[in-house]
Design an enzyme around this catalytic site. Structure first.
Site, short mmCIF file in Angstrom:
data_model
loop_
_atom_site.label_atom_id
_atom_site.label_comp_id
_atom_site.label_asym_id
_atom_site.label_seq_id
_atom_site.Cartn_x
_atom_site.Cartn_y
_atom_site.Cartn_z
N SER A 71 0.86 -1.19 0.00
CA SER A 71 0.00 0.00 0.00
C SER A 71 0.89 1.24 0.00
O SER A 71 2.09 1.15 0.29
CB SER A 71 -0.88 0.00 1.25
OG SER A 71 -0.06 0.23 2.39
N ASP B 205 -1.00 -1.49 -4.16
CA ASP B 205 -2.38 -1.55 -3.66
C ASP B 205 -2.91 -0.13 -3.44
O ASP B 205 -2.23 0.70 -2.82
CB ASP B 205 -2.32 -2.34 -2.33
CG ASP B 205 -3.67 -2.78 -1.82
OD1 ASP B 205 -4.60 -2.93 -2.63
OD2 ASP B 205 -3.79 -3.00 -0.59
N HIS B 206 -4.11 0.15 -3.92
CA HIS B 206 -4.80 1.42 -3.61
C HIS B 206 -4.00 2.70 -3.82
O HIS B 206 -3.95 3.56 -2.91
CB HIS B 206 -5.29 1.42 -2.15
CG HIS B 206 -6.46 0.53 -1.90
ND1 HIS B 206 -7.71 0.79 -2.39
CD2 HIS B 206 -6.57 -0.63 -1.21
CE1 HIS B 206 -8.54 -0.16 -2.01
NE2 HIS B 206 -7.86 -1.05 -1.29
N GLU C 237 -10.98 0.67 -9.34
CA GLU C 237 -12.04 0.49 -8.32
C GLU C 237 -13.31 1.25 -8.69
O GLU C 237 -13.28 2.39 -9.10
CB GLU C 237 -11.54 0.95 -6.93
CG GLU C 237 -12.63 0.86 -5.85
CD GLU C 237 -12.10 0.96 -4.42
OE1 GLU C 237 -10.98 0.47 -4.16
OE2 GLU C 237 -12.82 1.51 -3.56
N HIS D 73 -11.76 -7.06 -1.99
CA HIS D 73 -10.96 -6.38 -0.96
C HIS D 73 -11.60 -6.60 0.41
O HIS D 73 -12.76 -6.98 0.50
CB HIS D 73 -10.93 -4.87 -1.23
CG HIS D 73 -10.00 -4.47 -2.33
ND1 HIS D 73 -8.87 -3.73 -2.11
CD2 HIS D 73 -10.03 -4.72 -3.66
CE1 HIS D 73 -8.25 -3.52 -3.26
NE2 HIS D 73 -8.93 -4.11 -4.23
N THR E 53 -5.31 -7.54 6.99
CA THR E 53 -5.62 -7.59 8.43
C THR E 53 -5.27 -8.94 9.07
O THR E 53 -4.65 -8.98 10.14
CB THR E 53 -7.12 -7.27 8.65
OG1 THR E 53 -7.35 -5.94 8.18
CG2 THR E 53 -7.50 -7.35 10.12
P1 13P Z 1 -8.10 -6.50 4.94
O1 13P Z 1 -7.21 -5.53 5.67
O2 13P Z 1 -9.50 -6.49 5.46
O3 13P Z 1 -7.48 -7.84 4.88
O4 13P Z 1 -8.20 -5.98 3.44
C1 13P Z 1 -7.04 -5.92 2.66
C2 13P Z 1 -7.26 -5.21 1.37
O5 13P Z 1 -8.33 -5.24 0.80
C3 13P Z 1 -6.13 -4.46 0.80
O6 13P Z 1 -6.46 -3.82 -0.38
#
Ligand code: 13P
Length: 286
Positions: free
Chosen positions: A51, A84-85, A136, A209, A235
């Site tokens: 990220s 990511d994102h 997205e 996600h 997570t």
């Molecule tokens: P979690 O943190 O709920 O595992 O989601 C991760 C995610 O979607 C990263 O883009």
């Protein structure tokens, strides 16, 4: 010889054969080692995701790209390094230049036309270098990186299709009810009729996600049947890491070697990744 693969190749297979590849978030050496070891052990393709905040933590995309490239040298599975994102075109460009093989541009907070315009711009520079792009649509809820907790806004199937066609993305993260973070903070669900409808018209690999917590294994498997080919997990890795380190420090009051302490967390992550690979059915697909 190319060491790393792009996301498109890895997901095409998964989408066609109804399994999903986990995209596991890393920010350091040990988490990366855990993801790679588990994937090699299970013969699963690996998507290693970073990220924007993880990139800042590590000291920039170049250091992460060099680490993943070196760690992947000689492994016999496809390895994708994914951004990511990204909330900006600039970070996506920096990651492409650093050697990432996949980038997500997340314009979910922008007006639709701006999301289309910038995602398209990212696709142009990415595809020129064989790098894949994820976009997205809607808003995936929960707490994510630098952003405050956001409410879920479900994706509209027609907009999802228009967006995919106009931008030329390789994979679509459409908000179908899940949220990032702990289940306690974000009660999660999947709107299966919405997912089915999106898959029917978009016909591209879909990304789930916020899939760590609150969704049963049975529902994860059901989502994979409905077009989910990439599942992001962050997570649950953090939780596994913290649990092992906490237990070690409680049990062993004199341990002081960071390698022993962080190494216990690494083992916890490895076990979690192995379990996810089994649920996603990506074992023996490398
Ligand atoms: P979690 O943190 O709920 O595992 O989601 C991760 C995610 O979607 C990263 O883009």
């Amino acid at each position: 010889k190319k060491i790393m693969t792009n996301l498109k190749k890895v997901l095409q297979n998964a989408y066609k054969r109804h399994y999903a590849v986990g995209a596991f978030n890393t920010s350091n050496l040990e988490i990366t080692q855990a993801i790679l070891s588990a994937s090699v052990k299970k013969k699963s393709p690996a998507i290693i995701a970073t990220s924007p905040k993880a990139i800042d933590y590590a000291g920039g995309p170049k250091i992460l790209a060099a680490m993943v490239k070196e760690a992947s040298r000689g492994v016999t599975i496809p390895v994708v390094l994914h951004l990511d994102h990204s909330k900006t075109y600039e970070l996506a460009k920096d990651c492409i230049d650093a050697g990432y093989t996949s980038v997500m541009f997340d314009g979910s907070r922008l007006p639709y036309n701006d999301n289309v315009r910038i995602t398209k711009k990212v696709v142009k520079i990415a595809h020129a270098k064989g790098v894949s792009v994820e976009g997205e649509i809607g808003i995936i809820g929960g707490k994510e990186d630098y952003l405050k907790k956001r409410k879920i806004v479900l994706a509209d199937p027609k907009i999802a299709n228009d967006f995919t066609k106009k931008t030329g993305i390789d994979a679509l993260a459409a908000a179908v009810g899940t949220a990032h973070g702990l289940a306690a903070d974000a009660p999660e669900r999947i709107d299966f009729s919405l997912l089915r409808e999106i898959n029917k018209i978009v016909k591209k690999p879909l990304v789930l996600h916020g899939a760590s917590q609150g969704i049963s294994d049975a529902n994860i498997k059901k989502a994979i049947k409905e077009g989910i080919a990439k599942i992001n997990i962050d997570t649950d890795l953090r939780v596994a890491f913290a649990k092992e380190v906490r237990a070690l420090l409680k049990k062993n009051k004199t341990v002081y070697d960071p390698r022993a302490i962080i190494g216990s967390g690494r083992d916890g992550i490895m076990k979690t990744v192995e379990k996810k690979i089994a649920v996603f059915s990506s074992q023996n697909k490398a």
